[in-house]
Design an enzyme around this catalytic site. Structure first.
Site, short mmCIF file in Angstrom:
data_model
loop_
_atom_site.label_atom_id
_atom_site.label_comp_id
_atom_site.label_asym_id
_atom_site.label_seq_id
_atom_site.Cartn_x
_atom_site.Cartn_y
_atom_site.Cartn_z
N LYS A 123 1.16 -1.22 0.17
CA LYS A 123 0.32 0.12 -0.42
C LYS A 123 1.16 1.49 -0.66
O LYS A 123 1.69 1.85 0.56
CB LYS A 123 -1.20 -0.17 1.64
CG LYS A 123 -1.84 1.75 1.45
CD LYS A 123 -2.18 1.12 2.60
CE LYS A 123 -3.42 2.29 2.84
NZ LYS A 123 -4.29 2.32 4.00
N CYS A 141 -0.27 -0.03 5.85
CA CYS A 141 -0.61 -1.56 5.52
C CYS A 141 -0.08 -2.71 6.75
O CYS A 141 1.17 -2.81 6.25
CB CYS A 141 -1.10 -2.51 4.10
SG CYS A 141 -1.71 -3.33 4.45
N LYS A 174 -6.47 2.22 -7.92
CA LYS A 174 -5.82 1.06 -8.91
C LYS A 174 -5.16 1.13 -9.79
O LYS A 174 -6.23 0.82 -10.51
CB LYS A 174 -6.63 -0.33 -8.52
CG LYS A 174 -6.79 -0.06 -6.45
CD LYS A 174 -7.48 -1.30 -6.22
CE LYS A 174 -7.20 -0.77 -4.55
NZ LYS A 174 -9.17 -2.11 -4.29
N VAL A 203 -3.98 -5.79 -1.50
CA VAL A 203 -2.21 -6.19 -0.55
C VAL A 203 -1.92 -6.52 0.50
O VAL A 203 -3.01 -6.51 1.33
CB VAL A 203 -1.95 -4.70 -0.82
CG1 VAL A 203 -1.30 -4.33 -2.74
CG2 VAL A 203 -1.80 -3.84 0.30
N SER A 213 -0.94 -12.22 3.73
CA SER A 213 0.09 -12.44 4.07
C SER A 213 1.18 -13.67 5.22
O SER A 213 1.36 -13.78 5.16
CB SER A 213 0.39 -10.92 4.90
OG SER A 213 -0.92 -11.14 6.06
N HIS A 248 0.21 0.17 14.79
CA HIS A 248 -0.91 0.43 14.73
C HIS A 248 -1.96 1.01 15.81
O HIS A 248 -2.37 2.27 15.99
CB HIS A 248 -1.52 0.09 13.84
CG HIS A 248 -1.18 -0.08 11.94
ND1 HIS A 248 -2.06 0.71 11.69
CD2 HIS A 248 0.04 -0.20 11.77
CE1 HIS A 248 -1.34 0.84 10.04
NE2 HIS A 248 -0.42 -0.05 10.55
N TRP A 301 -6.11 5.54 8.90
CA TRP A 301 -7.09 5.18 10.14
C TRP A 301 -8.21 6.51 10.01
O TRP A 301 -9.67 6.20 10.06
CB TRP A 301 -6.39 4.92 11.30
CG TRP A 301 -6.19 4.08 10.87
CD1 TRP A 301 -4.82 3.47 12.17
CD2 TRP A 301 -6.68 2.44 11.95
NE1 TRP A 301 -4.72 1.89 11.95
CE2 TRP A 301 -5.91 1.61 11.82
CE3 TRP A 301 -8.10 2.09 11.89
CZ2 TRP A 301 -5.68 0.22 12.29
CZ3 TRP A 301 -8.68 0.57 12.09
CH2 TRP A 301 -7.68 0.02 11.53
N LYS A 306 -12.10 5.26 8.74
CA LYS A 306 -12.11 4.36 9.17
C LYS A 306 -13.30 4.75 10.59
O LYS A 306 -13.83 5.09 11.26
CB LYS A 306 -11.72 3.19 9.46
CG LYS A 306 -10.87 3.12 8.13
CD LYS A 306 -9.97 1.79 8.53
CE LYS A 306 -8.97 1.59 6.88
NZ LYS A 306 -8.98 1.86 6.33
#
Length: 219
Positions: free
Chosen positions: A8, A20, A47, A60, A74, A160, A207, A210
């Site tokens: 990202k 990310c 994108k 991603v 991941s 984070h 963030w 969100k």
């Protein structure tokens, strides 16, 4: 054969590494194993076509170990890296593999919570307390003296948590969780982490929408 990984890009800054934690996990794994790689930054708000061809879901990280076969997720990517580049081993014993795994969802719920009495803070504190107890008994890392895959998964999520909760809620990990504090200090100061972490302002920018949307928004 070049190892490639798409990660990202920062919100509003497509030429800078973004926020990310799952992308950072893959980068950390490659860095800890000293595997040379080419990093491709992807603006998830715009994108490009080439990216959607290799990642139809538009997610991603995606990884290519040099065989032109692009792999998502991941969990899968880090397992493949471990198999292809086994030295140094980052394998976490099965009994420790899930240590700290509930912290990230608990953090997200608390971060988005608008109700101080909904129990989300206590749920997060309970998970951090459990991690602290594990580290007291088995630390300094999840599997003892050496960093392992579980740390490389949990570390970005704790970063984070630390940055976002302090910024949006003025909340910090309690001082009495001394083993967690020592753990984050050790992890965040590793050369691999310093090299792959997002800048604080881009983590907050990632963030912000969100948090402002509320609990119903997607991760």
């Amino acid at each position: 054969m070049t190892v490639e990984v798409c990660v990202k890009a920062a919100v509003g800054a497509p030429d800078i590494l973004g926020d990310c934690p799952f992308s950072q996990r893959v980068l950390l794994t490659l860095e800890e194993k000293k595997v040379p790689y080419e990093m491709k930054l992807v603006d998830l708000g715009n994108k490009p076509e080439w990216f959607l061809k290799i990642s139809p879901e538009g997610k991603v990280p995606v990884f290519n170990s040099g065989d032109e076969n692009w792999i998502a997720d991941s969990d899968v990517i880090t397992q493949i890296i471990e198999e292809k580049f086994p030295t140094p081993s980052l394998v976490t014993p099965p009994e420790y593999a899930s240590v700290g795994s509930k912290i990230f969802p608990a953090f997200v719920k608390f971060l988005k919570s608008k109700d101080a009495s909904d129990g989300s803070e206590k749920a997060l504190l309970d998970e951090l307390q459990a991690l602290d107890e594990h580290l007291k008994a088995h630390g300094p890392y999840i599997n003892g003296e050496n960093v392992s895959a579980a740390d490389l998964s949990l570390g970005p999520k704790l970063f984070h948590l630390q940055v976002a909760l302090e910024h949006f809620k003025g909340w910090k990990i309690p001082e009495n969780l001394t083993s967690v504090h020592a753990y984050t200090k050790a992890l965040f100061s590793r050369e691999s982490f310093v090299k792959t972490k997002p800048a604080t302002e881009y983590l907050i920018a990632g963030w912000a929408p969100k948090v402002n949307v509320g609990v119903g928004s997607l991760l």
